[in-house]
Design a protein around this motif. Structure first.
Motif, short mmCIF file in Angstrom:
data_model
loop_
_atom_site.label_atom_id
_atom_site.label_comp_id
_atom_site.label_asym_id
_atom_site.label_seq_id
_atom_site.Cartn_x
_atom_site.Cartn_y
_atom_site.Cartn_z
N ALA A 158 0.83 -1.20 0.00
CA ALA A 158 0.00 0.00 0.00
C ALA A 158 0.86 1.25 0.00
N LEU A 159 1.92 1.25 0.83
CA LEU A 159 2.81 2.40 0.88
C LEU A 159 3.48 2.62 -0.48
N PHE A 160 3.88 1.53 -1.14
CA PHE A 160 4.52 1.66 -2.45
C PHE A 160 3.56 2.27 -3.47
N CYS A 161 2.30 1.78 -3.47
CA CYS A 161 1.34 2.30 -4.46
C CYS A 161 1.00 3.75 -4.20
N ILE A 162 0.89 4.13 -2.92
CA ILE A 162 0.63 5.54 -2.60
C ILE A 162 1.80 6.40 -3.07
N LEU A 165 3.86 5.69 -5.49
CA LEU A 165 3.83 5.74 -6.96
C LEU A 165 2.83 6.78 -7.44
N PHE A 166 1.64 6.77 -6.79
CA PHE A 166 0.64 7.78 -7.16
C PHE A 166 1.18 9.19 -6.95
#
Lengths: 222, 105
Positions: free
Chosen positions: B16-20, B22-23
């Motif tokens: 989740a931290l990675f995707c946030i 990336l966003f």
């Protein structure tokens, strides 16, 4: 005991993810940097929970102590264009495409893979209650001077090169330094920049958007 | 810790931290905001490495060593990146990533 650890883990996870969401969505960049500090603290607490004490200390020292301050300084040095009223996210379809990519990566790729994969967890040692063999700071130090000596030295060289590179990139010669303009000089400059349409800008209008072209040296200096 | 919280939970938090991150790196217009997103992604990777070390190979130190090298590289990246942001601001008077397009064909 297990319930307490689960509650602590849930709180830390909520802190990390919530602070990260605030970092990417909040409008004011200064506030984003402060939320980033909170997120780094949460990650450090997670390291502590995972029994990597040295890494938790390094996280607080390097990320909270150094990188956050560096980011805050960069924001303050570029203050004129990072203020409150400026739009901070890309607009329209690009925003939705980015959000869709991130959400799909999380929901379609990461979570199913993590859940469905069978991890090769080692068996617990002996009867319950026996302490698990766990590598600590002593092993870490020994690894740095025996196994990973070359990598350690290369990391030192990398940090030195980055230090020199950052100074060279951000260095500004005294002769080129742009001094703060007086009000009359700024008015003169604006009039010169707004030459093609010879209409005088009305008084209440905000400052013109910064041009995306390099400013030649003689233009601003007297 | 290993008995109470499964490995998957830690990995999902890191994901989740990675995707946030990336966003944030893709959607921020401010160059400093982009760098903040990159830092979030590097932190997510570090959480992954430490979790794998703790759950899968607790008697070897390699996972933590990797995490420390990544922190080292991230510090170098942040220093050089922010120096470039300041240099760009000095010459272009903007930190908008869309406005700095001199190399665009």
């Amino acid at each position: 005991m297990a319930t307490v650890i689960q509650i602590i883990f849930g709180l830390i996870a909520a802190l990390v993810v919530g602070a990260a969401v605030m970092v990417v969505t909040v409008r004011n960049v200064i506030h984003a940097a402060l939320w980033l500090i909170a997120c780094f603290f949460g990650v450090g607490a997670l390291y502590l929970l995972l029994e990597a004490e040295f890494l938790a200390v390094v996280q607080v020292l390097v990320y909270v102590g150094a990188i956050s301050i560096l980011i805050l300084f960069a924001i303050m040095l570029t203050r004129q264009v990072t203020g409150e009223g400026v739009r901070q996210l890309v607009g329209g379809w690009r925003l939705w495409l980015t959000a869709a990519i991130s959400a799909l990566l999380f929901a379609v790729a990461i979570v199913p893979t993590v859940i469905s994969h069978s991890w090769n967890l080692p068996a617990p040692p002996g009867p319950p209650g026996t302490p698990e063999p766990l590598a600590g700071v002593a092993e870490l130090g020994r690894a740095f001077v025996y196994e990973f000596l070359l990598q350690f030295q290369v990391a030192g060289v990398l940090l030195t090169v980055a230090l020199i590179g950052a100074i060279v990139i951000a260095f500004e010669e005294r002769a080129r330094r742009r001094r703060v303009l007086t009000l009359a000089e700024e008015h003169e400059l604006r009039k010169r920049l707004a030459q093609p349409p010879p209409v005088e800008a009305p008084v209440g209008e905000p400052a013109p958007a910064p041009r995306a072209t390099p400013i030649s040296e003689g233009e601003v200096q007297q | 810790m290993t008995a109470a919280v499964p490995l998957e939970a830690v990995l999902v938090v890191a994901g989740a931290l990675f995707c946030i991150g990336l966003f944030g790196a893709l959607s921020r217009r401010n160059l400093v905001g982009v760098l903040m997103g990159v830092e979030l992604m590097l932190n997510a990777v570090n959480i992954n490495l430490v979790a794998f070390w703790r759950y899968l190979e607790p008697r070897f130190i390699t996972g933590q060593t990797f995490a420390i090298f990544i922190i080292c590289v991230a510090a170098a990246e942040a220093a050089v990146g922010l120096a470039m942001v300041i240099a760009i601001y000095r010459n272009w008077l903007t930190v908008n990533a869309d406005a700095v397009d001199s190399l665009k064909g």
